[in-house]
Design a protein around this motif. Sequence first.
Motif, short mmCIF file in Angstrom:
data_model
loop_
_atom_site.label_atom_id
_atom_site.label_comp_id
_atom_site.label_asym_id
_atom_site.label_seq_id
_atom_site.Cartn_x
_atom_site.Cartn_y
_atom_site.Cartn_z
N LYS A 12 0.86 -1.18 0.00
CA LYS A 12 0.00 0.00 0.00
C LYS A 12 0.90 1.24 0.00
O LYS A 12 1.93 1.25 0.65
CB LYS A 12 -0.90 0.00 1.24
N GLU A 13 0.49 2.25 -0.72
CA GLU A 13 1.26 3.48 -0.77
C GLU A 13 1.20 4.20 0.57
O GLU A 13 0.14 4.32 1.17
CB GLU A 13 0.74 4.40 -1.88
N ALA A 14 2.37 4.65 1.03
CA ALA A 14 2.45 5.41 2.28
C ALA A 14 3.27 6.67 2.01
O ALA A 14 4.27 6.64 1.30
CB ALA A 14 3.11 4.57 3.37
N ALA A 15 2.84 7.75 2.60
CA ALA A 15 3.53 9.03 2.41
C ALA A 15 4.83 9.10 3.20
O ALA A 15 5.67 9.94 2.94
CB ALA A 15 2.61 10.17 2.81
N ILE A 16 4.99 8.21 4.15
CA ILE A 16 6.18 8.21 5.00
C ILE A 16 7.15 7.14 4.49
O ILE A 16 6.79 5.97 4.36
CB ILE A 16 5.79 7.92 6.47
N GLU A 17 8.39 7.53 4.22
CA GLU A 17 9.36 6.62 3.60
C GLU A 17 9.81 5.50 4.52
O GLU A 17 10.18 4.43 4.05
CB GLU A 17 10.58 7.41 3.13
N TYR A 18 9.81 5.71 5.82
CA TYR A 18 10.33 4.69 6.73
C TYR A 18 9.25 3.69 7.15
O TYR A 18 9.51 2.81 7.96
CB TYR A 18 10.97 5.32 7.96
N ARG A 19 8.07 3.78 6.58
CA ARG A 19 6.98 2.85 6.89
C ARG A 19 6.50 2.19 5.61
O ARG A 19 6.17 2.86 4.64
CB ARG A 19 5.83 3.60 7.55
N ARG A 20 6.48 0.85 5.62
CA ARG A 20 5.96 0.09 4.48
C ARG A 20 4.73 -0.69 4.95
O ARG A 20 4.80 -1.42 5.92
CB ARG A 20 7.02 -0.88 3.95
N MET A 21 3.63 -0.50 4.23
CA MET A 21 2.37 -1.13 4.62
C MET A 21 1.96 -2.12 3.52
O MET A 21 2.10 -1.83 2.33
CB MET A 21 1.29 -0.08 4.83
N TYR A 22 1.44 -3.28 3.95
CA TYR A 22 1.07 -4.35 3.03
C TYR A 22 -0.26 -4.97 3.43
O TYR A 22 -0.68 -4.90 4.58
CB TYR A 22 2.12 -5.48 3.07
N THR A 23 -0.88 -5.64 2.46
CA THR A 23 -2.01 -6.52 2.71
C THR A 23 -1.67 -7.87 2.10
O THR A 23 -0.81 -7.97 1.23
CB THR A 23 -3.32 -5.99 2.08
N GLY A 24 -2.35 -8.90 2.56
CA GLY A 24 -2.11 -10.23 2.02
C GLY A 24 -3.05 -11.23 2.65
O GLY A 24 -3.91 -10.88 3.46
N THR A 25 -2.85 -12.49 2.29
CA THR A 25 -3.64 -13.57 2.84
C THR A 25 -2.70 -14.59 3.45
O THR A 25 -1.87 -15.16 2.75
CB THR A 25 -4.50 -14.25 1.74
N ALA A 26 -2.83 -14.79 4.76
CA ALA A 26 -1.98 -15.74 5.47
C ALA A 26 -2.67 -17.10 5.51
O ALA A 26 -3.86 -17.20 5.78
CB ALA A 26 -1.72 -15.25 6.90
N THR A 27 -1.90 -18.15 5.23
CA THR A 27 -2.39 -19.51 5.35
C THR A 27 -1.80 -20.09 6.62
O THR A 27 -0.58 -20.13 6.78
CB THR A 27 -2.00 -20.36 4.13
N LEU A 28 -2.67 -20.52 7.53
CA LEU A 28 -2.25 -21.01 8.85
C LEU A 28 -2.68 -22.45 9.02
O LEU A 28 -3.80 -22.83 8.67
CB LEU A 28 -2.88 -20.16 9.95
N SER A 29 -1.80 -23.27 9.59
CA SER A 29 -2.13 -24.63 9.96
C SER A 29 -2.43 -24.63 11.44
O SER A 29 -1.59 -24.24 12.26
CB SER A 29 -0.95 -25.56 9.65
N GLU A 41 -3.31 -7.37 7.39
CA GLU A 41 -2.58 -6.15 7.05
C GLU A 41 -1.36 -6.15 7.95
O GLU A 41 -1.45 -6.54 9.11
CB GLU A 41 -3.39 -4.90 7.36
N PHE A 42 -0.21 -5.74 7.40
CA PHE A 42 0.97 -5.63 8.24
C PHE A 42 1.82 -4.44 7.82
O PHE A 42 1.76 -3.99 6.68
CB PHE A 42 1.79 -6.93 8.26
N THR A 43 2.56 -3.93 8.80
CA THR A 43 3.39 -2.74 8.61
C THR A 43 4.79 -3.01 9.12
O THR A 43 4.96 -3.58 10.19
CB THR A 43 2.78 -1.55 9.37
N LEU A 44 5.78 -2.59 8.35
CA LEU A 44 7.16 -2.62 8.78
C LEU A 44 7.62 -1.17 8.91
O LEU A 44 7.54 -0.41 7.94
CB LEU A 44 8.05 -3.33 7.76
N GLU A 45 8.06 -0.80 10.09
CA GLU A 45 8.46 0.58 10.35
C GLU A 45 9.90 0.59 10.86
O GLU A 45 10.22 -0.05 11.86
CB GLU A 45 7.53 1.21 11.37
#
Length: 87
Positions: A12-29, A41-45
């Motif tokens: 996902k686009e973020a205006a802040i360079e040090y934050r990366r935001m994503y969406t996805g589908t997790a498969t869990l056992s 949704e997850f964010t790496l900052e």
Amino acid sequence: MKVIGIRDIQRKEAAIEYRRMYTGTATLSLNGAGSIDVPIEFTLEHTALGSIDISVNLLREIEYPVLPVINDLKEYIHRLSTTGQLS
């Protein structure tokens, strides 16, 4: 509980360079109960000290304790980040 994988990862686009935001589908056992797909949704900052803070939100309720799932997803996402699989 084990994270099998995360697919359909979209940044996902973020205006802040040090934050990366994503969406996805997790498969869990889930320990003998089969596997389930959960939208996330997850964010790496990046912090000022150079470390990376990871936050994860489950977008659907699951029949399993949430804290262990979140912790395992954070570890899995950290591995994806350090191996360069997230752009």
